[in-house]
Design a protein around this motif. Structure first.
Motif, PDB file in Angstrom:
ATOM      1  N   ARG A   1      -7.340  26.459  -9.167  1.00 50.79           N
ATOM      2  CA  ARG A   1      -6.623  26.109  -7.310  1.00 50.79           C
ATOM      3  C   ARG A   1      -6.704  27.730  -6.558  1.00 50.79           C
ATOM      4  O   ARG A   1      -7.342  28.623  -7.521  1.00 50.79           O
ATOM      5  CB  ARG A   1      -5.589  25.689  -7.545  1.00 50.79           C
ATOM      6  CG  ARG A   1      -5.588  23.588  -8.017  1.00 50.79           C
ATOM      7  CD  ARG A   1      -3.921  23.651  -7.921  1.00 50.79           C
ATOM      8  NE  ARG A   1      -4.425  21.846  -8.054  1.00 50.79           N
ATOM      9  CZ  ARG A   1      -4.527  20.966  -7.149  1.00 50.79           C
ATOM     10  NH1 ARG A   1      -5.272  21.572  -6.102  1.00 50.79           N
ATOM     11  NH2 ARG A   1      -4.996  19.561  -7.490  1.00 50.79           N
ATOM     12  N   ALA A   2      -7.087  27.594  -5.453  1.00 49.32           N
ATOM     13  CA  ALA A   2      -6.473  28.988  -4.876  1.00 49.32           C
ATOM     14  C   ALA A   2      -5.851  29.655  -4.836  1.00 49.32           C
ATOM     15  O   ALA A   2      -5.610  30.984  -5.185  1.00 49.32           O
ATOM     16  CB  ALA A   2      -6.728  28.759  -3.349  1.00 49.32           C
TER      17      ALA A   2
ATOM     18  N   TYR B   1       1.107  -1.129  -0.196  1.00 56.42           N
ATOM     19  CA  TYR B   1      -0.462  -0.061  -0.027  1.00 56.42           C
ATOM     20  C   TYR B   1       0.416   0.924  -0.004  1.00 56.42           C
ATOM     21  O   TYR B   1       1.615   1.623   0.958  1.00 56.42           O
ATOM     22  CB  TYR B   1      -0.931  -0.392   0.811  1.00 56.42           C
ATOM     23  CG  TYR B   1      -1.734   1.293   1.608  1.00 56.42           C
ATOM     24  CD1 TYR B   1      -3.022   1.401   0.597  1.00 56.42           C
ATOM     25  CD2 TYR B   1      -1.024   2.148   2.380  1.00 56.42           C
ATOM     26  CE1 TYR B   1      -3.882   2.559   0.826  1.00 56.42           C
ATOM     27  CE2 TYR B   1      -1.142   3.767   2.322  1.00 56.42           C
ATOM     28  CZ  TYR B   1      -2.887   3.532   1.924  1.00 56.42           C
ATOM     29  OH  TYR B   1      -3.436   4.871   2.163  1.00 56.42           O
ATOM     30  N   HIS B   2       0.883   1.879  -0.716  1.00 57.00           N
ATOM     31  CA  HIS B   2       1.428   3.676  -0.743  1.00 57.00           C
ATOM     32  C   HIS B   2       0.271   4.818  -1.052  1.00 57.00           C
ATOM     33  O   HIS B   2      -0.167   4.390  -1.781  1.00 57.00           O
ATOM     34  CB  HIS B   2       2.048   3.818  -2.318  1.00 57.00           C
ATOM     35  CG  HIS B   2       3.204   2.579  -1.901  1.00 57.00           C
ATOM     36  ND1 HIS B   2       4.469   2.795  -0.890  1.00 57.00           N
ATOM     37  CD2 HIS B   2       3.354   0.883  -2.745  1.00 57.00           C
ATOM     38  CE1 HIS B   2       4.802   0.863  -1.287  1.00 57.00           C
ATOM     39  NE2 HIS B   2       4.426   0.701  -2.280  1.00 57.00           N
ATOM     40  N   ARG B   3       0.280   5.338  -0.316  1.00 56.84           N
ATOM     41  CA  ARG B   3      -0.475   6.651  -0.154  1.00 56.84           C
ATOM     42  C   ARG B   3      -0.538   7.473  -1.614  1.00 56.84           C
ATOM     43  O   ARG B   3       1.046   8.483  -1.665  1.00 56.84           O
ATOM     44  CB  ARG B   3      -0.614   7.480   0.995  1.00 56.84           C
ATOM     45  CG  ARG B   3      -1.799   9.091   0.320  1.00 56.84           C
ATOM     46  CD  ARG B   3      -1.468   9.581   2.215  1.00 56.84           C
ATOM     47  NE  ARG B   3      -2.906  10.356   1.878  1.00 56.84           N
ATOM     48  CZ  ARG B   3      -2.370  11.434   3.218  1.00 56.84           C
ATOM     49  NH1 ARG B   3      -2.603  11.202   4.179  1.00 56.84           N
ATOM     50  NH2 ARG B   3      -3.505  11.923   2.400  1.00 56.84           N
ATOM     51  N   ARG B   4      -0.334   7.793  -2.691  1.00 49.70           N
ATOM     52  CA  ARG B   4      -0.521   8.752  -3.490  1.00 49.70           C
ATOM     53  C   ARG B   4      -1.353   9.651  -3.597  1.00 49.70           C
ATOM     54  O   ARG B   4      -2.221  10.433  -3.270  1.00 49.70           O
ATOM     55  CB  ARG B   4      -0.728   7.969  -5.301  1.00 49.70           C
ATOM     56  CG  ARG B   4      -0.122   7.987  -5.879  1.00 49.70           C
ATOM     57  CD  ARG B   4      -0.597   7.748  -7.353  1.00 49.70           C
ATOM     58  NE  ARG B   4      -0.519   8.314  -8.097  1.00 49.70           N
ATOM     59  CZ  ARG B   4      -0.505   7.750 -10.019  1.00 49.70           C
ATOM     60  NH1 ARG B   4      -2.088   6.753  -9.815  1.00 49.70           N
ATOM     61  NH2 ARG B   4      -0.514   8.574 -10.689  1.00 49.70           N
ATOM     62  N   MET B   5       0.064  11.341  -3.009  1.00 48.67           N
ATOM     63  CA  MET B   5      -0.756  12.949  -3.852  1.00 48.67           C
ATOM     64  C   MET B   5      -1.236  12.972  -5.448  1.00 48.67           C
ATOM     65  O   MET B   5      -0.539  12.795  -5.521  1.00 48.67           O
ATOM     66  CB  MET B   5      -0.226  13.324  -3.067  1.00 48.67           C
ATOM     67  CG  MET B   5      -0.284  14.791  -2.811  1.00 48.67           C
ATOM     68  SD  MET B   5      -1.697  15.187  -2.145  1.00 48.67           S
ATOM     69  CE  MET B   5      -1.093  14.821  -0.154  1.00 48.67           C
ATOM     70  N   THR B   6      -2.608  13.064  -5.074  1.00 48.75           N
ATOM     71  CA  THR B   6      -3.422  12.938  -6.288  1.00 48.75           C
ATOM     72  C   THR B   6      -3.108  14.503  -6.690  1.00 48.75           C
ATOM     73  O   THR B   6      -3.402  16.048  -5.820  1.00 48.75           O
ATOM     74  CB  THR B   6      -4.143  12.180  -6.731  1.00 48.75           C
ATOM     75  OG1 THR B   6      -5.677  12.653  -6.322  1.00 48.75           O
ATOM     76  CG2 THR B   6      -4.278  11.010  -6.586  1.00 48.75           C
TER      77      THR B   6
ATOM     78  N   ASP C   1      -1.461  22.230   0.091  1.00 48.19           N
ATOM     79  CA  ASP C   1      -1.369  23.111   0.364  1.00 48.19           C
ATOM     80  C   ASP C   1      -1.761  24.338  -1.050  1.00 48.19           C
ATOM     81  O   ASP C   1      -1.759  24.940  -0.821  1.00 48.19           O
ATOM     82  CB  ASP C   1       0.531  23.387  -0.138  1.00 48.19           C
ATOM     83  CG  ASP C   1       1.078  22.495   1.266  1.00 48.19           C
ATOM     84  OD1 ASP C   1       0.625  22.675   1.977  1.00 48.19           O
ATOM     85  OD2 ASP C   1       2.038  22.052   0.452  1.00 48.19           O
ATOM     86  N   ASP C   2      -2.378  24.063  -2.464  1.00 45.40           N
ATOM     87  CA  ASP C   2      -3.077  24.752  -2.952  1.00 45.40           C
ATOM     88  C   ASP C   2      -5.224  23.898  -3.565  1.00 45.40           C
ATOM     89  O   ASP C   2      -5.271  23.349  -4.333  1.00 45.40           O
ATOM     90  CB  ASP C   2      -2.384  24.374  -4.168  1.00 45.40           C
ATOM     91  CG  ASP C   2      -2.701  25.445  -5.314  1.00 45.40           C
ATOM     92  OD1 ASP C   2      -3.967  26.188  -5.040  1.00 45.40           O
ATOM     93  OD2 ASP C   2      -1.867  25.862  -6.182  1.00 45.40           O
TER      94      ASP C   2
END
Length: 203
Positions: free
Chosen positions: A112-113, A32-37, A43-44
């Protein structure tokens, strides 16, 4: 649920019961690997999202498929061999367009912000300092049910996602099969950002 106990150092025999460990805090299973999509960047954050509802995708595919079928029928009824070959090639092109439309409308356009405009796949469409104006008027060269951005440069080159966005020269069109309410919300957010930065949002 098991409880974990911790011995307090310096106080013999005294124990303190720690908070129960939730199953969500357990170590992940092997592999299992958490993936930042691109859509969950803390942060944005995303402030506006433009997607194509399923019913619009189905209707768009049905209309385009009908045109391809009519073109195929016309190709087989024509007597000229050269014309048949041209129409068959056009029919094959329509098939590729069908596939491209289905794949493109499965994604979304995110604002995005920070003002960055990108796709849900992570492709940057325009950075905040590249956007000169937003056009939503009836006479603007824009996708149906969408808006058009005038860019300050052409360094990102042309691109096209059928039914969702296109970019040609200094113009970036967003919309097409997207939901009208989401289109309006994104255009309003971009105009407000341009106004706050001192630029002319341009109706």
């Amino acid at each position: 649920m098991r409880q974990r106990t911790t011995v307090v150092t310096g106080v013999p025999g005294r124990r303190r019961v720690a908070a129960p460990r939730s199953t969500l805090d357990a170590a992940p299973c092997p592999g299992y690997h958490r993936r930042m999509t691109p859509s969950n960047d803390p942060d944005d954050p995303v402030i506006a999202r433009l997607a194509v509802p399923m019913w619009r995708r189905v209707v768009g595919m049905a209309v385009l498929a009908l045109l391809v079928v009519l073109l195929a029928r016309l190709a087989w009824t024509e007597s000229s061999t050269g014309r048949q070959a041209g129409l068959i090639l056009a029919m094959l092109g329509g098939g590729f367009l069908l596939l491209g439309l289905w794949r493109a409308t499965a994604g979304a356009v995110l604002l995005r912000a920070s003002g960055r405009l990108e796709t849900s796949g992570g492709r940057v469409l325009a950075l905040p300092d590249e956007i000169a104006s937003v056009e939503t008027g009836a006479f603007a060269v824009r996708p149906s049910n969408g808006f058009m951005l005038r860019l300050r440069s052409t360094r990102r080159g042309p691109g096209w996602a059928p039914g969702l966005w296109w970019r040609l020269g200094r113009r970036l069109g967003v919309g097409g099969l997207a939901d009208a309410a989401e289109v309006k919300a994104m255009a309003s957010a971009l105009k407000a950002r341009l106004s706050a930065s001192g630029s002319d949002p341009r109706e």
